[in-house]
Design an enzyme around this catalytic site. Structure first.
Site, mmCIF file in Angstrom:
data_model
loop_
_atom_site.group_PDB
_atom_site.id
_atom_site.type_symbol
_atom_site.label_atom_id
_atom_site.label_comp_id
_atom_site.label_asym_id
_atom_site.label_seq_id
_atom_site.Cartn_x
_atom_site.Cartn_y
_atom_site.Cartn_z
ATOM 1 C CD GLU A 118 42.439 33.625 39.501
ATOM 2 O OE1 GLU A 118 41.278 33.246 39.314
ATOM 3 O OE2 GLU A 118 42.767 34.409 40.410
ATOM 4 C CB CYS A 163 43.988 36.174 43.915
ATOM 5 S SG CYS A 163 42.965 36.793 42.600
ATOM 6 C CG HIS A 213 43.867 39.874 46.458
ATOM 7 N ND1 HIS A 213 44.641 39.820 45.316
ATOM 8 C CD2 HIS A 213 42.581 39.732 46.038
ATOM 9 C CE1 HIS A 213 43.859 39.636 44.267
ATOM 10 N NE2 HIS A 213 42.599 39.585 44.674
HETATM 11 P P1 HMG Z 1 29.647 48.070 40.841
HETATM 12 O O1 HMG Z 1 28.651 47.276 41.580
HETATM 13 O O2 HMG Z 1 29.317 48.499 39.465
HETATM 14 O O3 HMG Z 1 30.073 49.355 41.604
HETATM 15 O O4 HMG Z 1 31.032 47.286 40.822
HETATM 16 P P2 HMG Z 1 29.312 50.152 42.784
HETATM 17 O O5 HMG Z 1 28.056 50.682 42.253
HETATM 18 O O6 HMG Z 1 29.315 49.353 44.065
HETATM 19 O O7 HMG Z 1 30.355 51.329 42.925
HETATM 20 C C1 HMG Z 1 31.640 51.061 43.389
HETATM 21 C C2 HMG Z 1 32.038 52.206 44.325
HETATM 22 O O8 HMG Z 1 32.106 53.407 43.539
HETATM 23 C C3 HMG Z 1 31.004 52.474 45.426
HETATM 24 O O9 HMG Z 1 31.739 52.870 46.559
HETATM 25 C C4 HMG Z 1 30.239 53.670 44.888
HETATM 26 O O10 HMG Z 1 29.652 54.472 45.903
HETATM 27 C C5 HMG Z 1 31.352 54.415 44.174
HETATM 28 P P3 HMG Z 1 31.568 52.039 47.939
HETATM 29 O O11 HMG Z 1 30.154 52.109 48.306
HETATM 30 O O12 HMG Z 1 32.001 50.629 47.611
HETATM 31 O O13 HMG Z 1 32.530 52.715 48.879
HETATM 32 N N1 HMG Z 1 30.864 55.319 43.118
HETATM 33 C C6 HMG Z 1 31.374 56.536 42.905
HETATM 34 N N2 HMG Z 1 32.369 57.215 43.528
HETATM 35 C C7 HMG Z 1 32.659 58.471 43.058
HETATM 36 N N3 HMG Z 1 32.008 59.049 42.001
HETATM 37 C C8 HMG Z 1 31.028 58.388 41.365
HETATM 38 C C9 HMG Z 1 30.671 57.085 41.813
HETATM 39 N N4 HMG Z 1 29.773 56.166 41.402
HETATM 40 C C10 HMG Z 1 29.904 55.087 42.204
HETATM 41 N N5 HMG Z 1 30.390 58.976 40.349
HETATM 42 C C11 HMG Z 1 32.292 45.568 41.983
HETATM 43 C C12 HMG Z 1 31.849 47.031 41.979
HETATM 44 C C13 HMG Z 1 33.381 45.363 43.031
HETATM 45 C C14 HMG Z 1 31.086 44.702 42.334
HETATM 46 C C15 HMG Z 1 32.822 45.216 40.581
HETATM 47 O O14 HMG Z 1 33.942 46.013 40.255
HETATM 48 C C16 HMG Z 1 33.182 43.759 40.424
HETATM 49 O O15 HMG Z 1 32.344 42.872 40.258
HETATM 50 N N6 HMG Z 1 34.534 43.450 40.437
HETATM 51 C C17 HMG Z 1 35.032 42.095 40.273
HETATM 52 C C18 HMG Z 1 34.994 41.325 41.578
HETATM 53 C C19 HMG Z 1 36.018 41.814 42.578
HETATM 54 O O16 HMG Z 1 36.990 42.426 42.235
HETATM 55 N N7 HMG Z 1 35.785 41.496 43.869
HETATM 56 C C20 HMG Z 1 36.688 41.866 44.906
HETATM 57 C C21 HMG Z 1 36.727 40.863 46.054
HETATM 58 S S1 HMG Z 1 37.005 39.196 45.471
HETATM 59 C C22 HMG Z 1 38.702 39.178 45.116
HETATM 60 O O17 HMG Z 1 39.423 40.067 45.461
HETATM 61 C C23 HMG Z 1 39.211 38.008 44.335
HETATM 62 C C24 HMG Z 1 39.521 38.257 42.863
HETATM 63 O O18 HMG Z 1 40.718 38.988 42.725
HETATM 64 C C25 HMG Z 1 39.592 36.931 42.112
HETATM 65 C C26 HMG Z 1 40.474 35.829 42.661
HETATM 66 O O19 HMG Z 1 40.667 35.606 43.830
HETATM 67 O O20 HMG Z 1 40.929 35.064 41.810
HETATM 68 C C27 HMG Z 1 38.427 39.084 42.199
#
Ligand code: HMG
Length: 388
Positions: free
Chosen positions: A79, A111, A233
């Site tokens: 992609e 992906c 994935h």
């Molecule tokens: P965010 O919103 O900044 O993070 O980004 P958050 O605030 O939700 O924190 C993440 C986790 O860290 C949480 O845990 C927090 O509690 C924890 P959870 O509630 O999820 O269990 N946390 C801590 N833990 C320990 N010590 C600390 C601490 N602070 C927070 N101090 C988000 C998270 C996934 C939204 C971001 O990384 C993002 O936008 N990523 C890109 C999108 C993505 O990867 N999505 C995944 C599903 S889609 C997919 O897989 C397809 C893809 O590969 C593309 C394709 O298909 O082509 C992306």
């Protein structure tokens, strides 16, 4: 007749940013990355690397073993397309010296497309069992700076030789699919970085898993308990942990949290230090499992959940073959990962912002990659690849 993965090899850039460095600059707790999303480092491509050079480097060991004439078809999943018309696979075809009678095509669905390529390759081999198909998945994951997605960048390519009577994993024909038109993650043609609705994307991923699994159960007699390990994935490793807990709960699995973690933990090791490699990530997870599992996996059944935003999900299974250990590239992979160079934040920004010329002038690109293949120039809108 058994059809599946006969050999697998991956490649990533020689450069990485430690997420502690990113956390420090962003005044974020590094545990948010190390524990919260389960990622430690992210691979950064050098200016003279792209999906073509990563792919050719990944596939080279396979071609050196079987010879370039063994490949009847090259399916290239990505992609991070570099051209709207020409398949990136055609450049790889030349770099690897493949036979001019080998067909080449590029596939896209975020992906997921590497799994479409794998299934199509299995179908081609089932029709002509003496042929071998080369499946390559290659991507560079890029998000905008200072967004939640930034820490989930990465890059990598995986190459798989698909054949009959495979030496590593035979792939079973039953699959469960789920498709829904959603906007969780996308990249319009005029952008170099992805747009994402992060929290929503994680919810859609879990929904697609549930629905693909239910569809799988309609066509396969296998149950959750028949599968010893699971490859998901891997956009970041915590996502796989959440997915596995979700699937276990749906199936009312009697396994405790430690037993569930044991079913996926070895799949996560390489991804933690490479980052998201989109199409390649689940298959790098498979390498990680095969190369790091302490117990023999021979005759074990693995469940795979492939997800591509937008979205398409697929659940399928494979059985590990006797003697698979002798056919892995474990030491080469582990040496490659150990030999990578760490970037400072400024060096990371320099790579991130390296110009992407669009003016048709002659642009020589300095040699930075340590790989065998490099993008040496972009001149008159043509990409020039060389073998080092
Ligand atoms: P965010 O919103 O900044 O993070 O980004 P958050 O605030 O939700 O924190 C993440 C986790 O860290 C949480 O845990 C927090 O509690 C924890 P959870 O509630 O999820 O269990 N946390 C801590 N833990 C320990 N010590 C600390 C601490 N602070 C927070 N101090 C988000 C998270 C996934 C939204 C971001 O990384 C993002 O936008 N990523 C890109 C999108 C993505 O990867 N999505 C995944 C599903 S889609 C997919 O897989 C397809 C893809 O590969 C593309 C394709 O298909 O082509 C992306």
């Amino acid at each position: 007749m058994s059809v599946g993965i006969d050999e697998i090899s991956f490649y990533t850039s020689n450069y990485f940013l430690d997420l502690r460095t990113l956390a420090e600059v962003q005044h974020t707790d590094p545990d948010k990355y190390y524990t919260g999303i389960g990622q430690e480092r992210m691979g950064m491509a050098a200016p003279d690397e792209d999906i073509v050079t990563l792919a050719a480097n990944a596939a080279l060991p396979l071609i050196e073993r079987v010879g370039p004439d063994a490949i009847s078809t090259l399916l290239f999943a990505t992609e991070t397309g570099i051209d709207q018309s020409k398949s990136a696979g055609v450049y790889v075809h030349r770099l690897l010296g493949l036979n001019s009678n080998c067909r080449v095509v590029e596939l896209k669905q975020a992906c997921y497309s590497a799994t479409a390529a794998l299934q199509m390759a299995c179908a081609l081999v089932a029709r002509q069992p003496q042929r071998k198909v080369l499946v390559i998945a290659s991507d560079i994951a890029r998000y905008d700076l200072n967004t939640p997605g930034e820490a989930t960048q990465g890059c990598g390519a995986v190459a798989m030789l698909i054949g009959s009577d495979p030496r590593l994993v035979s792939i079973e024909p039953e699959v469960g699919n789920y498709t829904e038109d959603v906007m969780d993650f996308w990249r319009p043609n005029y952008r170099t970085t992805a747009l994402v609705d992060g929290k929503y994307s994680t919810k859609i991923y879990l929904k697609a898993l549930k629905r693909a699994w239910e569809n799988f159960r309609e066509v396969s007699p296998l149950t959750f308990g028949d599968l010893s390990h699971f490859c998901y994935h891997l956009p970041f490793s915590r996502m796989a942990q959440k997915a596995h807990q979700h699937l276990a709960k749906l199936n009312r699995s009697p396994l405790d949290p430690e037993q569930l973690e044991a079913q996926i933990e070895e799949t996560l090791l390489y991804n933690r230090t490479i980052g998201n490699s989109y199409t390649a990530s689940m298959y790098i997870g498979l390498c990680s499992l095969l190369e790091n599992c302490r117990n023999s996996l021979a005759d074990s059944r693995i469940g795979f959940f492939s997800y591509g935003s937008g979205c398409v999900g697929e659940f399928f299974t494979g059985t590990v073959r006797q003697g698979y250990e002798a056919c892995l590239h474990r030491s080469r992979h582990q040496q490659m990962l150990a030999a990578r160079s760490e970037l400072s934040y400024d060096e990371y920004l320099e790579l991130y912002r390296y110009p992407d010329p669009r003016d048709g002038e002659v642009h020589e690109i300095p040699q930075v990659t340590t790989g065998r293949f490099r993008l040496a120039a972009i001149s008159h809108h043509k990409r020039e690849y060389i073998i080092c």
